[in-house]
Design a protein around this motif. Structure first.
Motif, PDB file in Angstrom:
ATOM      1  N   ALA A   1      70.793 -16.835  45.240  1.00  0.00           N
ATOM      2  CA  ALA A   1      71.846 -15.934  45.705  1.00  0.00           C
ATOM      3  C   ALA A   1      71.425 -14.472  45.592  1.00  0.00           C
ATOM      4  N   MET A   2      70.601 -14.158  44.596  1.00  0.00           N
ATOM      5  CA  MET A   2      70.085 -12.794  44.474  1.00  0.00           C
ATOM      6  C   MET A   2      69.039 -12.482  45.533  1.00  0.00           C
ATOM      7  N   GLY A   3      68.496 -13.505  46.186  1.00  0.00           N
ATOM      8  CA  GLY A   3      67.497 -13.294  47.224  1.00  0.00           C
ATOM      9  C   GLY A   3      66.124 -13.835  46.892  1.00  0.00           C
ATOM     10  N   ALA A   4      65.969 -14.455  45.714  1.00  0.00           N
ATOM     11  CA  ALA A   4      64.673 -15.008  45.328  1.00  0.00           C
ATOM     12  C   ALA A   4      64.432 -16.328  46.061  1.00  0.00           C
ATOM     13  N   GLU A   5      63.198 -16.534  46.501  1.00  0.00           N
ATOM     14  CA  GLU A   5      62.839 -17.769  47.185  1.00  0.00           C
ATOM     15  C   GLU A   5      61.987 -18.690  46.323  1.00  0.00           C
ATOM     16  N   ALA A   6      61.174 -18.115  45.453  1.00  0.00           N
ATOM     17  CA  ALA A   6      60.299 -18.901  44.579  1.00  0.00           C
ATOM     18  C   ALA A   6      61.000 -19.106  43.239  1.00  0.00           C
ATOM     19  N   VAL A   7      61.537 -20.299  43.007  1.00  0.00           N
ATOM     20  CA  VAL A   7      62.307 -20.574  41.791  1.00  0.00           C
ATOM     21  C   VAL A   7      61.822 -21.891  41.183  1.00  0.00           C
ATOM     22  N   ILE A   8      61.641 -21.883  39.861  1.00  0.00           N
ATOM     23  CA  ILE A   8      61.195 -23.063  39.126  1.00  0.00           C
ATOM     24  C   ILE A   8      62.269 -23.440  38.112  1.00  0.00           C
ATOM     25  N   ASP A   9      62.731 -24.676  38.169  1.00  0.00           N
ATOM     26  CA  ASP A   9      63.647 -25.203  37.160  1.00  0.00           C
ATOM     27  C   ASP A   9      62.788 -25.880  36.093  1.00  0.00           C
TER      28      ASP A   9
END
Length: 448
Positions: free
Chosen positions: A267-275
């Motif tokens: 939602a903030m605009g980040a595309e590269a996210v790791i859980d």
């Protein structure tokens, strides 16, 4: 205090009105007590509960000194330094107050059997001490948490290097988790007029810290195109690092711990996210042994997300749990920039990955006034947004600190001071409407 809050809530009180208000003899504040510093002795750190050590007390209004301001606190926020203070780790904060109190008769005011905590505030100036010319009663302000004396030459290139540098509300008394607060006038900055009191209070410490850590020449000096690995990217500190990376043309690689936090980063605009929970990274095989295979596994995942590139900058703040991985994951010639150590201050890393790959480790701590002012300017202009998820009344500060302690929160957790409810203090409704979705993205629905 009723007269003070009524004047603020009226929205039309003048400088003369505020200057004419009668100050109370005492005010409500969140404190820890010197005679309780041993209350958790023998307990595991994880079992220490801020709800047992944080008290809501009536305390005397402190004497106002030269260059200082007394501020009516409408709202504040929880930072991890309040958690540390509440569990008396890694040491109790009364040692800081004792040391400060020996400095001068004026500083002796801070050495008390109670410590008023809190390193954020949004509120209204009530009184200023001798020598203050920039601020007047009635000014709506936020405060950054750097307290300096600047009598030594060491602090005049970067005030964070002042030998008498302290964090207000942690290493000094009369902090922001209260109805009144005592600050130095050079801690004050303008409140963003499009934000509520609780929204304006929340960014101060973490936004300024992230700004110095990432953007400033005193930190990583982030540039357009950099890949920035951000641990805890939806938390109090990481959520501002993520926004600063996006606003500065960098690519944040956000590491979080749940699907809900993944969605916040997106939602903030980040595309590269790791859980990291879903991928089950285990950087330690046991309490004494790190697992380099897991570092390499995360490195492969990062390169999948970046098109084959390693992080130029690693935004470090968890400390012991992640530091070995951070040094490994930074690209050759890259930078690990570190502040805080929420998982432990004793860091271990394989130095071969540092020296043979020409990497740098940079330590940063909060921000100087210029850096804090620039970070706040981004808030005022609506370029960076607050990340308040939940707000508590002053009487429930212990619960708020416990949630931060247990990592049950996202973004920042606010605390109301004199504000009787959330949603007050907005002056610029047009700018707020423009950014309303971004301002509210971290909000937890009622009952959530």
């Amino acid at each position: 205090m009723h007269e003070v809050s009524s004047a603020i809530l009226s929205g039309n009180a003048t400088t003369e009105d505020y200057a004419g208000l009668r100050l109370p003899d005492s005010y409500r504040a969140i404190t820890v007590h010197r005679d309780e510093v041993d209350m958790f002795d023998g307990m595991d750190s994880a079992d220490k509960d801020p709800r047992k050590s944080l008290h809501l007390d009536d305390v005397p209004v402190p004497e106002l000194g030269p260059g200082e301001a007394l501020v009516a606190v409408m709202a504040s926020a929880i930072n991890y330094n309040t958690v540390w203070s509440s569990i008396f780790e890694p040491m109790h904060t009364f040692s800081f107050l004792e040391r400060y109190g020996r400095r001068s008769p004026l500083a002796r005011r801070h050495d008390l059997p109670y410590h008023v905590l809190g390193s954020d505030l949004a509120g209204v100036v009530l009184r200023t001490g001798p020598g203050v010319t920039l601020w007047r009663p009635g000014d709506e302000v936020v405060a950054h948490c750097l307290s300096v004396e600047l009598e030594s030459a060491d602090g005049h290139g970067d005030t964070m290097l002042d030998p008498e540098q302290r964090i207000w509300g942690f290493e000094t008394n009369f902090g922001g988790l209260a109805e009144l607060a005592l600050v130095k006038a050079n801690q004050l900055m303008p409140k963003a007029p499009h934000l509520t009191w609780e929204e304006a209070a929340a960014p101060g410490l973490v936004n300024s810290t992230a700004y110095r850590q990432l953007v400033s020449r005193n930190g990583a000096a982030m540039k357009q195109g950099d890949n920035v690995l951000i641990w805890g990217a939806s938390g109090g500190l990481g959520s501002f690092a993520t926004q600063l990376a996006l606003a500065g043309g960098a690519t944040p690689i956000c590491v979080v711990s749940s699907p809900a936090k993944v969605e916040l980063c997106r939602a903030m605009g980040a595309e590269a996210v790791i859980d990291r929970q879903a991928d089950d990274y285990k950087f330690w095989s046991d309490e004494r042994t790190q697992n380099p295979r897991e570092w390499k596994r995360m490195g492969r995942r990062i390169r999948e997300l970046t098109g084959g590139e390693d992080p130029d900058i690693v935004f470090e703040h968890p400390g012991r749990e992640t530091f070995g991985a951070s040094v490994f994951l930074a690209r050759k010639g890259g930078t690990v920039v570190t502040c805080a150590s929420t998982s432990g201050p004793v860091h271990e890393f394989d130095n071969r990955y540092l020296w043979m790959s020409l990497k740098r480790i940079i330590g940063t701590h909060f921000a100087n006034y210029r850096e804090a002012w620039e970070a706040n300017r981004l808030i005022v202009r609506g370029k960076i947004h607050p990340t308040v998820s939940r707000t508590y009344p002053l009487s429930e500060t212990g619960q708020a600190a416990w949630e931060v302690r247990r990592n049950l929160h996202q973004g920042k957790v606010g605390v109301l001071g004199l504000a009787p409810r959330e949603g007050l203090g907005v002056r610029d409704h047009e700018l707020r409407e423009k950014h309303s979705a971004a301002i509210g993205r971290f909000r937890v629905p009622a009952g959530g």
